[in-house]
Design a protein around this motif. Structure first.
Motif, short mmCIF file in Angstrom:
data_model
loop_
_atom_site.label_atom_id
_atom_site.label_comp_id
_atom_site.label_asym_id
_atom_site.label_seq_id
_atom_site.Cartn_x
_atom_site.Cartn_y
_atom_site.Cartn_z
N VAL A 36 47.28 43.91 38.97
CA VAL A 36 45.85 44.20 38.98
C VAL A 36 45.30 44.20 37.56
CG1 VAL A 36 44.06 45.81 39.71
CG2 VAL A 36 46.18 45.64 41.01
N VAL A 37 44.28 43.38 37.31
CA VAL A 37 43.62 43.35 36.01
C VAL A 37 42.24 43.97 36.17
CG1 VAL A 37 42.71 41.87 34.19
CG2 VAL A 37 44.87 41.31 35.27
N GLY A 42 39.43 35.40 32.55
CA GLY A 42 39.05 34.72 31.33
C GLY A 42 38.93 35.61 30.11
N GLY A 43 38.85 36.92 30.28
CA GLY A 43 38.80 37.82 29.14
C GLY A 43 40.17 37.93 28.49
N SER A 44 40.25 38.69 27.37
CA SER A 44 41.54 38.71 26.66
C SER A 44 42.60 39.49 27.44
CB SER A 44 41.37 39.23 25.23
OG SER A 44 40.44 40.27 25.17
N THR A 45 42.19 40.53 28.17
CA THR A 45 43.16 41.26 28.99
C THR A 45 43.70 40.36 30.09
OG1 THR A 45 41.96 43.31 28.59
CG2 THR A 45 43.51 43.32 30.39
N ASP A 46 42.80 39.61 30.71
CA ASP A 46 43.19 38.70 31.79
C ASP A 46 44.12 37.62 31.27
OD1 ASP A 46 42.67 37.49 34.55
OD2 ASP A 46 42.07 35.87 33.21
N GLY A 61 62.23 36.86 39.45
CA GLY A 61 62.60 35.98 40.56
C GLY A 61 61.67 36.09 41.75
N GLU A 62 60.49 36.63 41.55
CA GLU A 62 59.49 36.69 42.62
C GLU A 62 58.14 36.28 42.05
OE1 GLU A 62 58.63 36.98 45.65
OE2 GLU A 62 60.59 37.40 46.57
N ARG A 63 57.23 35.88 42.91
CA ARG A 63 55.90 35.52 42.41
C ARG A 63 55.17 36.77 41.93
NH1 ARG A 63 51.93 32.19 45.50
NH2 ARG A 63 51.07 32.27 43.41
N VAL A 64 54.41 36.62 40.86
CA VAL A 64 53.56 37.71 40.37
C VAL A 64 52.12 37.19 40.41
CG1 VAL A 64 53.01 39.23 38.45
CG2 VAL A 64 55.37 38.61 38.89
N ILE A 65 51.31 37.81 41.27
CA ILE A 65 49.96 37.30 41.50
C ILE A 65 48.94 38.17 40.78
CG2 ILE A 65 48.23 36.79 43.27
CD1 ILE A 65 50.83 36.67 45.16
N VAL A 66 48.17 37.55 39.90
CA VAL A 66 47.15 38.30 39.16
C VAL A 66 45.90 38.47 40.04
CG1 VAL A 66 45.62 38.29 37.17
CG2 VAL A 66 47.99 37.55 36.93
N VAL A 67 45.46 39.71 40.20
CA VAL A 67 44.25 40.00 40.98
C VAL A 67 43.26 40.69 40.05
CG1 VAL A 67 43.32 41.24 42.96
CG2 VAL A 67 45.63 40.32 43.06
N ASN A 68 42.07 40.10 39.90
CA ASN A 68 41.06 40.72 39.04
C ASN A 68 40.24 41.72 39.83
OD1 ASN A 68 41.31 37.66 38.01
ND2 ASN A 68 40.96 39.05 36.31
N LYS A 69 40.13 42.92 39.27
CA LYS A 69 39.29 43.94 39.90
C LYS A 69 38.41 44.56 38.83
CE LYS A 69 40.02 46.71 43.96
NZ LYS A 69 38.82 46.12 44.49
N PRO A 70 37.47 43.77 38.28
CA PRO A 70 36.68 44.28 37.17
C PRO A 70 35.58 45.22 37.63
CG PRO A 70 35.98 42.07 37.72
CD PRO A 70 37.11 42.41 38.66
N GLY A 71 35.06 46.00 36.73
CA GLY A 71 33.92 46.85 37.03
C GLY A 71 34.02 48.20 36.35
N LEU A 93 47.38 46.30 34.61
CA LEU A 93 47.18 46.33 33.17
C LEU A 93 46.36 47.57 32.84
CD1 LEU A 93 47.66 43.91 30.95
CD2 LEU A 93 48.21 43.45 33.33
N ILE A 94 46.74 48.31 31.80
CA ILE A 94 45.89 49.41 31.35
C ILE A 94 45.56 49.21 29.88
CG2 ILE A 94 46.59 51.14 33.05
CD1 ILE A 94 48.50 52.30 30.97
N ASN A 95 44.35 49.63 29.51
CA ASN A 95 43.87 49.42 28.14
C ASN A 95 43.64 50.75 27.47
OD1 ASN A 95 43.17 47.21 29.98
ND2 ASN A 95 42.31 46.25 28.17
#
Lengths: 324, 493
Positions: A36-37, A42-46, A61-71, A93-95
């Motif tokens: 979860v992003v 497109g941002g630098s965290t993403d 050895g597994e797929r890692v799927i990026v999911v954007n949840k901005p706001g 991701l945590i900032n």
């Protein structure tokens, strides 16, 4: 009879949960992992998340799927992470220093607490820089501080939003140098850079990776970088400490899981992250993007966030930056 | 010159041609689907480009970018469902034409204008990028605030039929623009405890609601009750615009291309401002301003040449200064740096061969989408023949999926549904939706730049009259407000 049945039933449940737990860890991961992003595509965290995901797939050895949840400046994504199933199949991701301040700056509305999140590993630390126009009046940090001291509240400096790392850095800077500046909020570093180059503001506070190109091409002069040591990407720029301003400020990006993740799954994720971070190709891609690698693993990362939380909370208690 | 030759030979390879074709087609599809923005399209391509040679990577990103902006116009015209805010102004005249069976004419004009605007902007980018980027830097918060006001003036034109109802819609848009965290104090405004609203009312769900969802309702509800007269769309013909129409619109196309390129070069202005301002200018200069909004080809020409000219414009500060002109080009910067190309002057010296490959590929992508668009439009116009009871639910499904995909947030889906209802009733009760959207987009730009100016100047209002640029924009605003009034007064005499 009844008692016996009850006992064996509870024993069965106990054994069941135990084996389920270890079985889960033994074959973890056995299905795709969601990353979860809390910021937009497109941002630098993403960008960092997508590169990390690519190498994590290789090592897990597994797929890692990026999911954007901005706001809400990341809050929505972190609330989602905190409330996700704690099985290791959702990581996020945590900032820092943003993730640890919302619980007190937005105490009334915030949807998560730091106890709901278990930090995994810090990956990148992008230090703050204080920069001015190259052909402007300031050549050194000392010049700048002297001018600001003799002209309180006149010098305009940009930051990327109230309570963000740039704004917090400038507040600490003002504290440490006994100065008062006119801090102007910009919606993005791009707009702030344009305003600096156009002479609409006097100084710019932002993250190194977003202005290193202009610094190296000579249009912008960085007066100081707020890191313990100089950075390879902008090797000519002195640190604050070299110029007697003892300030450390940065935006750090790392990974975390929901708090209840079993220890063995957690350890597997830490190990996999370590493998990614030590991957030469991964390192190369980060260098190209000017994202300084700063690995901090497991409990040390927890302490890192706690320390940052404590020092920012201390500033907040004296001088809250969100005023009603 | 050597660099141009190297660029041409880069483009002559099979790989480059295939990349261009795929990028253009993918971009068009992304533009057509509600909810899939140009930014998202380019961002999703970035990981694919990691392992590509830099020239191919840039060809792909560039092709997706320019053709996605064009793709939005097709659905805006045929279904009144603009894929992005860039095509709102296109829908104003495109859909009325499509519902009269003149969809292919409208698409033809949109295609030609997009091609024209896109090409002009790339040529300007090649010729005078460094000069324009210098002028763009002269725009500070004061100028941006005034520019937003200039954009808001457009509303006057769009509401001329019914000023009172238009004003209500515009005020509603401005009020909606106030929702969210105050970016100067961090205090939440009108969020009612919903952190989903902290960044403001999200624009795309509102757009999808007002235009796409309400349109789906229109189509599902029997023609007698709805706004659409169903039998009006039987006579679909495949004509392209007449040469005389093109000649008539040429001035608007040229003017809008220049406006689009210039506004595109301003980081912090945005694609839709360019389209609104161009649309308004075209209407103001037209002999038949009353036709605008009812199916005027010139309106499409203005909006489409402007929004496609923005693509080249946004690349001007991106490539020359490393300052992205909008969200899409911000993603572009990431795509450049991952290949070791630092945006800035270096691009035109050390990496000139690759940079020129990108620029020339943009020109080719413009031609490609135009050819594909014209070829496809013959078939695409037939969607207007599909009965509303089938088309409506399809649009609804795309709208829901698209809204959810924006940020994986169910809240946004409810928001789109609510604005679908609002849009439906606004239309039935003859409240125009465009002023609401224009005010919602420009209100926040005006607010932050006004407050930024005030902060910089310590609340000295004279800051708005300090530069020649400000004065120039102010005179444009005064002129465009006074001109219609003067004209009306003259008519009365």
């Amino acid at each position: 009879m009844f008692k016996k049945a009850f006992l064996s039933a509870s024993a069965a449940i106990l054994v069941g949960t135990l084996t389920a737990g270890s079985a889960m860890a033994a074959d973890f991961p056995s299905k795709p992992i969601k990353m979860v992003v809390a910021f937009g595509a497109g941002g630098s965290t993403d960008t960092m998340a997508r590169i990390f995901a690519k190498y994590a797939e290789k090592h897990l050895g597994e797929r890692v799927i990026v999911v954007n949840k901005p706001g809400a400046g990341g809050e929505l994504g972190w609330t989602f992470l905190a409330n996700s199933k704690a099985d290791g199949y959702t990581i996020g991701l945590i900032n820092s220093p943003v993730v640890e301040v919302y619980p007190f700056t937005r105490a009334e509305t915030v949807g998560y607490s730091m106890d709901d999140i278990r930090p995994l590993v810090n990956v990148v630390t992008d230090p703050g820089v204080l920069a001015v126009k190259a052909d402007g009046p300031f050549q050194t940090l000392t010049d700048f501080i002297e001018f600001v001291q003799s002209h309180p509240n006149e010098v305009t400096v940009s930051h990327e939003g109230i309570g963000g790392d740039d704004h917090l850095a400038m507040m600490s800077f003002a504290n440490k140098t006994n100065t008062e500046m006119n801090m102007v909020s910009f919606s993005s570093n791009a707009e702030a850079t344009a305003a600096l180059l156009g002479g609409h503001i006097d100084a710019f506070e932002g993250n190194m990776s977003e202005v290193s190109a202009q610094i190296n091409s000579g249009t912008i002069k960085a007066l100081a970088v707020w890191s313990p040591e100089r950075l390879d990407a902008i090797a000519d720029v002195p640190t604050g400490a070299e110029q007697n301003v003892d300030l450390i400020a940065a935006a750090s990006r790392g990974l975390a899981v929901p708090a209840g993740v079993p220890d063995d799954v957690y350890q597997k994720l830490v190990d996999a992250s370590e493998a990614v971070i030590n991957d030469e190709e991964f390192k190369q891609e980060l260098v190209k993007l000017n994202m300084p690698l700063n690995p901090i693993y497991g409990s040390e990362y927890v302490d890192f966030l706690q320390d940052s939380h404590d020092s920012l909370k201390a500033i907040w208690d004296v001088n809250p930056w969100v005023k009603d | 010159m050597d660099n141009v030759l190297i660029a041409l030979s880069n483009l002559a390879s099979i790989d480059a041609v295939i990349t261009l074709l795929i990028g253009t087609l993918a971009g068009m599809m992304i533009g057509m689907l509600p909810g899939l923005s140009s930014t998202m399209g380019v961002a999703l391509c970035i990981p694919i480009t990691f392992n590509m040679p830099p020239e191919l990577a840039l060809i792909l990103l560039g092709a997706v970018y320019v053709s996605s902006v064009y793709g939005g116009s097709i659905t805006a015209i045929l279904l009144r469902t603009p894929g992005t805010d860039a095509s709102i102004a296109t829908a104003l005249d495109g859909y009325p034409l499509a519902s009269k069976g003149r969809g292919s004419e409208a698409i033809g004009m949109a295609t030609l204008s997009s091609l024209f605007g896109g090409t002009v902007s790339v040529i300007i980018l090649i010729a005078v990028a460094p000069l324009l980027s210098k002028i763009a830097l002269a725009f500070g918060p004061q100028e941006y605030a005034l520019l937003a006001i200039f954009g808001l003036v457009t509303i006057i034109g769009v509401v001329s039929d019914n000023p009172a109802k238009g004003l209500v819609a515009a005020l509603a848009g401005l009020a909606l623009g106030l929702v969210g965290l105050d970016s100067f104090t961090g205090v939440p405004r009108f969020t009612f405890g919903h952190s989903e609203l902290f960044d403001g009312v999200p624009l795309l769900p509102v757009l999808i609601g007002l235009f796409s969802v309400s349109q789906a309702f229109n189509l599902c509800i029997p023609a007698e009750a709805g706004v659409l007269k169903k039998d009006s769309i039987v006579n679909v013909h495949g004509h392209l615009p007449l040469i005389s129409d093109i000649k008539r619109c040429f001035r608007s196309m040229a003017r809008s291309s220049l406006i689009g390129t210039f506004i595109g070069a301003l980081p912090g202005a945005g694609t839709s401002i360019a389209a609104f301002i161009s649309y308004n200018e075209a209407r103001r200069k037209s002999k038949n301003p009353e036709n605008f909004g009812k199916g005027e080809l010139e309106g499409i020409a203005a909006s489409e040449s402007a929004n496609n000219a923005v693509t080249g414009g946004t690349l001007i500060p991106t490539l020359t200064l490393g300052i992205p002109g909008n969200a899409v080009t911000a993603v572009f910067v990431g795509g450049l740096t991952i290949h070791g190309m630092i945006p800035g002057p270096d691009l035109f010296t050390n990496f000139a061969d690759i940079t020129y490959t990108l620029l020339i590929s943009l020109l080719i992508a413009n031609v490609l989408f135009a050819v594909m668009g014209i070829a496809l439009s013959k078939y695409l116009v037939n969607v207007t023949k599909i009965p509303g009871s089938i088309l409506g639910p399809i649009i609804l499904i795309f709208s829901i999926v698209g809204t959810y995909a924006l940020r994986n947030e169910l809240f946004d889906v409810w928001l789109a549904a609510a604005f679908g209802l609002i849009g439906y009733f606004m239309e039935r009760w003859k409240y125009p939706t465009a002023p609401l959207v224009i005010a919602l987009i420009l209100g926040p730009i005006l607010e932050v730049n006004f407050r930024r100016s005030m902060q910089i100047s310590n609340w000295d209002y004279s800051t708005f009259f300090d530069s020649y640029l400000s004065l120039a924009i102010i005179s444009l605003v005064v002129l465009s407000v006074a001109y219609p009034l003067w004209k009306a007064w003259q008519k009365k005499r």
